[in-house]
Scaffold this active site. Structure first.
Site, mmCIF file in Angstrom:
data_model
loop_
_atom_site.group_PDB
_atom_site.id
_atom_site.type_symbol
_atom_site.label_atom_id
_atom_site.label_comp_id
_atom_site.label_asym_id
_atom_site.label_seq_id
_atom_site.Cartn_x
_atom_site.Cartn_y
_atom_site.Cartn_z
ATOM 1 N N GLY A 1 47.850 -178.007 -103.133
ATOM 2 C CA GLY A 1 49.060 -177.302 -102.714
ATOM 3 C C GLY A 1 49.373 -176.122 -103.619
ATOM 4 C CB ALA B 1 43.952 -171.707 -102.080
ATOM 5 C CB VAL C 1 48.748 -166.884 -113.314
ATOM 6 C CG1 VAL C 1 49.470 -167.478 -114.482
ATOM 7 C CG2 VAL C 1 47.366 -167.470 -113.146
ATOM 8 C CB ALA D 1 48.999 -158.221 -108.774
ATOM 9 C CE LYS E 1 48.366 -153.863 -107.154
ATOM 10 N NZ LYS E 1 47.373 -154.933 -107.205
ATOM 11 C CD GLN F 1 50.136 -138.194 -83.771
ATOM 12 O OE1 GLN F 1 49.028 -137.734 -84.039
ATOM 13 N NE2 GLN F 1 50.336 -139.044 -82.776
ATOM 14 C CG LEU G 1 41.514 -170.545 -108.121
ATOM 15 C CD1 LEU G 1 42.467 -171.125 -109.158
ATOM 16 C CD2 LEU G 1 40.934 -169.225 -108.618
ATOM 17 C CB THR H 1 39.856 -159.450 -105.526
ATOM 18 O OG1 THR H 1 39.476 -159.827 -106.852
ATOM 19 C CG2 THR H 1 39.723 -157.958 -105.371
ATOM 20 C CB ILE I 1 45.993 -163.488 -103.147
ATOM 21 C CG1 ILE I 1 46.557 -164.443 -104.218
ATOM 22 C CG2 ILE I 1 46.856 -163.499 -101.891
ATOM 23 C CD1 ILE I 1 47.928 -164.083 -104.750
HETATM 24 C C1 LIG Z 1 44.694 -165.696 -115.303
HETATM 25 C C2 LIG Z 1 44.698 -165.570 -113.815
HETATM 26 C C3 LIG Z 1 45.416 -164.540 -113.210
HETATM 27 C C4 LIG Z 1 45.386 -164.386 -111.825
HETATM 28 N N1 LIG Z 1 46.031 -163.341 -111.227
HETATM 29 C C5 LIG Z 1 45.864 -163.117 -109.904
HETATM 30 C C6 LIG Z 1 46.447 -161.998 -109.272
HETATM 31 O O1 LIG Z 1 47.177 -161.212 -109.875
HETATM 32 N N2 LIG Z 1 46.195 -161.806 -107.948
HETATM 33 C C7 LIG Z 1 45.412 -162.659 -107.224
HETATM 34 O O2 LIG Z 1 45.159 -162.404 -106.034
HETATM 35 N N3 LIG Z 1 44.928 -163.767 -107.791
HETATM 36 C C8 LIG Z 1 45.112 -164.010 -109.106
HETATM 37 N N4 LIG Z 1 44.581 -165.133 -109.667
HETATM 38 C C9 LIG Z 1 43.957 -166.129 -108.815
HETATM 39 C C10 LIG Z 1 45.043 -166.974 -108.153
HETATM 40 O O3 LIG Z 1 45.902 -167.521 -109.123
HETATM 41 C C11 LIG Z 1 44.404 -168.073 -107.336
HETATM 42 O O4 LIG Z 1 43.475 -167.532 -106.459
HETATM 43 C C12 LIG Z 1 45.441 -168.791 -106.531
HETATM 44 O O5 LIG Z 1 46.471 -169.257 -107.342
HETATM 45 C C13 LIG Z 1 44.832 -169.934 -105.764
HETATM 46 O O6 LIG Z 1 44.633 -171.057 -106.558
HETATM 47 P P1 LIG Z 1 44.254 -172.396 -105.813
HETATM 48 O O7 LIG Z 1 45.339 -172.734 -104.877
HETATM 49 O O8 LIG Z 1 42.867 -172.263 -105.280
HETATM 50 O O9 LIG Z 1 44.172 -173.457 -107.006
HETATM 51 P P2 LIG Z 1 45.341 -174.169 -107.866
HETATM 52 O O10 LIG Z 1 46.504 -173.302 -108.052
HETATM 53 O O11 LIG Z 1 44.645 -174.687 -109.082
HETATM 54 O O12 LIG Z 1 45.804 -175.387 -106.978
HETATM 55 C C14 LIG Z 1 45.040 -176.567 -106.906
HETATM 56 C C15 LIG Z 1 45.823 -177.635 -106.150
HETATM 57 O O13 LIG Z 1 44.954 -178.756 -105.969
HETATM 58 C C16 LIG Z 1 45.656 -179.924 -106.299
HETATM 59 N N5 LIG Z 1 44.700 -180.934 -106.739
HETATM 60 C C17 LIG Z 1 43.638 -180.767 -107.538
HETATM 61 N N6 LIG Z 1 43.015 -181.949 -107.756
HETATM 62 C C18 LIG Z 1 43.709 -182.872 -107.044
HETATM 63 C C19 LIG Z 1 43.578 -184.275 -106.874
HETATM 64 N N7 LIG Z 1 42.627 -184.992 -107.477
HETATM 65 N N8 LIG Z 1 44.490 -184.905 -106.083
HETATM 66 C C20 LIG Z 1 45.477 -184.216 -105.468
HETATM 67 N N9 LIG Z 1 45.645 -182.878 -105.604
HETATM 68 C C21 LIG Z 1 44.770 -182.232 -106.389
HETATM 69 C C22 LIG Z 1 46.631 -179.506 -107.379
HETATM 70 O O14 LIG Z 1 47.715 -180.399 -107.470
HETATM 71 C C23 LIG Z 1 47.058 -178.145 -106.860
HETATM 72 O O15 LIG Z 1 48.100 -178.317 -105.937
HETATM 73 C C24 LIG Z 1 44.645 -165.313 -111.044
HETATM 74 C C25 LIG Z 1 43.983 -166.383 -111.651
HETATM 75 C C26 LIG Z 1 44.001 -166.511 -113.022
HETATM 76 C C27 LIG Z 1 43.265 -167.660 -113.657
#
Ligand SMILES: Cc1cc2nc3c(=O)[nH]c(=O)nc-3n(C[C@H](O)[C@H](O)[C@H](O)COP(=O)(O)OP(=O)(O)OC[C@H]3O[C@@H](n4cnc5c(N)ncnc54)[C@H](O)[C@@H]3O)c2cc1C
Length: 504
Positions: free
Chosen positions: A17, A20, A51, A54, A82, A152, A338, A349, A351
């Site tokens: 949650g 993504a 995090v 942007a 932005k 236009q 991720l 990139t 998001i």
């Molecule tokens: C330093 C940094 C800066 C960033 N800045 C940007 C930006 O400016 N712009 C941009 O587009 N992107 C940015 N990103 C990328 C962006 O943060 C991610 O693409 C976005 O947050 C998606 O993350 P996610 O949902 O895939 O993973 P996560 O946020 O890690 O979510 C994972 C989810 O899976 C759940 N989960 C995991 N294991 C289990 C389990 N065993 N049981 C139940 N639930 C589980 C967790 O509870 C959580 O809800 C950045 C990333 C980093 C590291």
């Protein structure tokens, strides 16, 4: 019931949650909410990265496709606009350039005006920088914002915009949206997976509290760990750290200061770079760096020293391995976010790749036969997008005259993909850009980075020599005057946001 309907997906399980998970749940709920059950499982014990703040202009299309009201979205996610990214000290210390969303003025003969500017700059030594024809850049430098308008092609719409937002609030916004359309949310920690003994398909995820959630399609949004795509299917990961050596980040919010800038600031440092992302209620900051060239303590010192307001928390440490999952769809499991790969946030990139992945999933939506060709096509699209973005980001590091630290000496000497080598050579020799990915970064975006880093094309299109240079100069001057006049009449960014949200 016909045969096809009997094979339709009946239940989708989204694991995770974070941004993504909810960005996947919302469009699926809109399109399929009445046709099948959708469950999202998340664990508060694990939490989210949270995090990503942007974005790229495509986020506005994503929101619009969901029918989201722009003003409501800006209000609830504490968003700002932005217009691009200002790069400072990239290429060489003291360098400053802007990657604006949009071209350098209205297209000429369907091509970037930059190509014509090259001719102009050679004919007239007093020609101002090409950046002066970027409407987004002119707006950003003046801290102005208004939505593009008019049908236009004109200066009033020769730019695009994206958002900066609070990632936690965006996920919550989409959670409300998805749950109102029938998505069920389950809080729980997944500790096991059941697979069909014959096919190997995932049949259910098991929760720590003894619960069990069955499904037909499982979407892995579990973050870096790739709970299903890697944990169950061992998809494999291409590690790109040799070409993108940064592997650590620290993030810290600080108090908002004026003016409220309509752009992200990216400043290069000795072993990486820092970001500054202005929101309505605070400023997001971070330092992305390579821990082989600096210590976490020093990285933290650099981050905190660069804040322009009081820190609101301690820096939060993150680690990552840049790269891409070898396959992002295996059997009945699709990885989004991720879990499918990670490229540092230099061009915001991640998001955007989530938006694309959800779109590709809907375009290649399976039935319970899960034909492997669909999975292969989805994996191909995602893999290619990662490669194109990878090249674009490496470019920022590779083209450098900085030799003040081991990090920059490494970047200047490191091997790069042939696709990128060709891109740089083509621009350096001819001022042209190779379009590998028509849906990805535009020709103008490539020009912003290549020229901004100091690559000066040796030649330009000889056909432009057939044009009268004086007529070209008159045209460019007229456009520039219109840009100055138009931007001057635009509202101040902070005032525009306040008016839109009704929050002074
Ligand atoms: C330093 C940094 C800066 C960033 N800045 C940007 C930006 O400016 N712009 C941009 O587009 N992107 C940015 N990103 C990328 C962006 O943060 C991610 O693409 C976005 O947050 C998606 O993350 P996610 O949902 O895939 O993973 P996560 O946020 O890690 O979510 C994972 C989810 O899976 C759940 N989960 C995991 N294991 C289990 C389990 N065993 N049981 C139940 N639930 C589980 C967790 O509870 C959580 O809800 C950045 C990333 C980093 C590291």
């Amino acid at each position: 019931m016909d045969a096809d309907a009997r094979k339709a997906i009946r239940k989708i399980v989204i694991v995770g949650g974070g941004t993504a998970g909810w960005m996947t749940a919302a469009p699926l709920a809109l399109r399929l909410g009445k046709a099948c059950a959708i469950v999202l499982v998340e664990s508060p014990d694990i939490g989210t990265v949270g995090v990503g703040e942007a974005t790229l202009p495509t986020i506005a299309y994503f929101n619009r496709a969901l029918g989201i009201d722009g003003a409501d979205f800006v209000r609830k996610t504490r968003a700002t606009f932005k217009l691009g990214i200002e790069f400072k000290d990239w290429g060489h210390v003291g360098n400053r350039f802007f990657h604006g969303f949009g071209d350098f003025g209205p297209a000429i003969e369907n091509r970037s005006p930059y190509t014509y500017w090259l001719r102009l700059a050679r004919a007239f030594k007093d020609t101002p920088s090409y950046e002066q024809w970027s409407v987004a850049t002119a707006m950003a430098r003046a801290n102005r914002f208004t939505h593009p308008c008019g049908d236009q092609p004109s200066v009033t719409n020769a730019f695009q915009y994206a958002y900066h937002f609070d990632a936690g609030l965006y996920a919550a916004y989409l959670r409300d949206y998805a749950m109102r359309r029938g998505v069920a949310r389950v809080e729980g920690m997944i500790t096991g997976v059941e697979q069909h003994p014959g096919t190997g398909f995932i049949t259910a995820v098991k929760l720590r509290d003894g619960g069990r959630i069955e499904g037909d399609l499982f979407i892995d949004c579990s973050g870096f760990r790739g709970l299903l795509i890697e944990g169950v299917y061992r998809a494999g990961y291409d590690d790109w750290s040799a070409m993108l050596p940064c592997n650590s980040a620290q993030a810290v919010p600080c108090e908002r200061v004026d003016p409220l800038t309509p752009y992200t600031l990216s400043t290069a440092h000795g072993a990486g770079w820092t970001w500054r992302i202005p929101l309505q209620h605070r400023t997001g900051n971070g330092h992305v760096y390579c821990d082989a060239f600096t210590s976490d303590g020093e990285a933290s010192r650099v981050l905190l020293a660069g804040l322009d307001g009081r820190a609101l928390d301690d820096p939060r440490q993150l680690r990552f391995t840049t790269g891409r999952r070898r396959k992002s769809w295996i059997k009945n499991c699709v990885a989004i976010g991720l879990s499918s790969g990670f490229l540092e946030p230099l061009e915001s990139t991640s998001i955007n790749i989530i938006e694309n992945s959800v779109g590709w999933l809907l375009q290649h939506f399976p039935d319970r036969d899960f034909r492997p060709a669909l999975a292969d096509e989805f994996s191909r699209l995602v893999s290619q997008r990662y490669e194109f973005v990878r090249d674009f980001i490496i470019m920022h590091y590779k083209i450098t005259r900085r030799d003040d630290t081991g990090f920059w000496r490494y970047c200047a000497a490191m091997p790069i993909p042939d696709t990128l080598r060709h891109q740089i050579e083509l621009f350096r020799e001819t001022g042209r850009v190779a379009v590998y990915d028509p849906q990805g970064f535009s020709v103008a975006s490539h020009i912003s980075i290549l020229a901004g880093l100091g690559v000066s094309p040796r030649t330009y299109d000889p056909l432009i020599d057939l044009m009268d240079p004086q007529a070209l100069r008159t045209h460019f001057e007229r456009v520039r005057e219109t840009i100055v006049r138009t931007v001057d009449a635009m509202p101040d960014h902070a005032g525009y946001v306040a008016k839109l949200t009704g929050v002074p």
